[in-house]
Design an enzyme around this catalytic site. Structure first.
Site, mmCIF file in Angstrom:
data_model
loop_
_atom_site.group_PDB
_atom_site.id
_atom_site.type_symbol
_atom_site.label_atom_id
_atom_site.label_comp_id
_atom_site.label_asym_id
_atom_site.label_seq_id
_atom_site.Cartn_x
_atom_site.Cartn_y
_atom_site.Cartn_z
ATOM 1 N NE ARG A 1 50.420 102.375 69.249
ATOM 2 C CZ ARG A 1 51.280 102.996 70.048
ATOM 3 N NH1 ARG A 1 52.585 102.939 69.783
ATOM 4 N NH2 ARG A 1 50.862 103.676 71.089
ATOM 5 N NE ARG B 1 46.945 76.307 63.077
ATOM 6 C CZ ARG B 1 46.534 76.564 61.845
ATOM 7 N NH1 ARG B 1 47.419 76.888 60.897
ATOM 8 N NH2 ARG B 1 45.260 76.493 61.534
ATOM 9 C CB ALA C 1 39.589 78.260 60.578
ATOM 10 C CG LEU D 1 44.387 82.727 55.168
ATOM 11 C CD1 LEU D 1 45.638 82.937 54.327
ATOM 12 C CD2 LEU D 1 44.389 83.650 56.365
ATOM 13 C CD GLU E 1 39.341 77.200 54.185
ATOM 14 O OE1 GLU E 1 39.948 76.222 54.677
ATOM 15 O OE2 GLU E 1 39.805 77.886 53.252
ATOM 16 C CD GLU F 1 40.896 73.482 57.482
ATOM 17 O OE1 GLU F 1 40.326 73.422 58.594
ATOM 18 O OE2 GLU F 1 41.823 74.269 57.235
ATOM 19 N N PRO G 1 43.865 92.545 68.188
ATOM 20 C CG PRO G 1 42.173 93.568 69.398
ATOM 21 C CD PRO G 1 42.732 92.228 69.064
ATOM 22 N N GLY G 2 45.763 94.367 69.076
ATOM 23 C CA GLY G 2 46.927 95.140 69.452
ATOM 24 C C GLY G 2 48.099 94.950 68.504
ATOM 25 C CD GLU H 1 43.455 86.284 61.867
ATOM 26 O OE1 GLU H 1 42.995 85.225 61.415
ATOM 27 O OE2 GLU H 1 44.396 86.343 62.678
ATOM 28 C CD GLU I 1 45.360 72.737 55.105
ATOM 29 O OE1 GLU I 1 45.106 72.130 54.044
ATOM 30 O OE2 GLU I 1 44.900 73.852 55.379
#
Length: 214
Positions: free
Chosen positions: A47, A74, A86, A88, A103, A107, A125-126, A130, A154
């Site tokens: 995996r 993006r 948003a 990290l 944030e 931003e 999740p696959g 995160e 940004e």
């Protein structure tokens, strides 16, 4: 037979055995890990997944029921996406509320007095670990001081405030695709239709996916 309501349906932690692991790539903020995982039948399967520090996002709602949104390029999806602020979790164990407040300031140059948790999600999740906590922020005002200096993608961001209803329609019509925006506005609508916004979890509610000191 009448089906019983699943009021307590919940995801459960579980750890399948890993016989070997490797990190073939390490980037600035994330990495890729390859694990050999033992399946229920005893076989092993590889995996590959992205190891991610976690993120926070903020649905900032003003007194006119408008949401603070930003448009940002993006590169992986070759789109400019309308998103909510948003970022990290840059510091391991960082309080997610503090990160969200940072944030929102960086931003949008906005601060908020009332904070609650809208949703905690695993984005993909696959293929990634995160985890994102999406906050609801209300009682907005302009932040003090100079605006935070931005760089890279940004520096090209556009800002706006859009009514909640318009964002919901945009998500359902397939015009808006950002995960945090979609989860945020739909969770807000669900809260309003259910037990109300005041029933949302407090801003410092436990978050097992990314534990932090109380």
């Amino acid at each position: 037979m009448t089906e019983q309501p699943r009021e307590f349906l919940a995801d459960t932690p579980e750890h399948w055995s890993v016989t070997a692991t490797d990190t073939p790539f390490t980037g600035n903020k994330t990495s890729v890990r390859a694990d050999d995982v033992v399946m229920p039948d005893g076989s092993a399967a590889r995996r590959d997944y992205q190891v991610h520090p976690g993120s926070v996002a903020v649905l900032a709602l003003d007194e006119r029921d408008r949401v603070v949104v930003i448009e940002q390029y993006r590169h992986p999806v070759r789109h400019k996406l309308w998103e909510i602020p948003a970022g990290l979790l840059d510091v391991p164990g960082e309080n997610p509320l503090h990160a969200a407040q940072r944030e929102l300031y960086e931003e949008a140059h906005v601060k908020a007095e009332d904070w609650r948790v809208l949703a905690d999600v695993y984005t993909t999740p696959g293929g990634s670990d995160e985890a994102v906590r999406v906050f609801l922020a209300r009682e907005l005002s302009e932040a003090e001081g100079e605006r935070f200096e931005v760089f890279g993608e940004e520096a090209d961001m556009r800002h706006d405030r859009v009514p909640v209803a318009d964002l919901v329609r945009g998500v359902l019509a397939g015009r808006l695709h950002n995960t945090c925006l979609a989860v945020g506005v739909l969770a807000l609508q669900a809260a309003r239709a259910g037990d109300g916004v005041e029933s949302l979890r407090p801003a410092n509610a436990p978050w097992p996916a990314r534990p932090f000191p109380a």
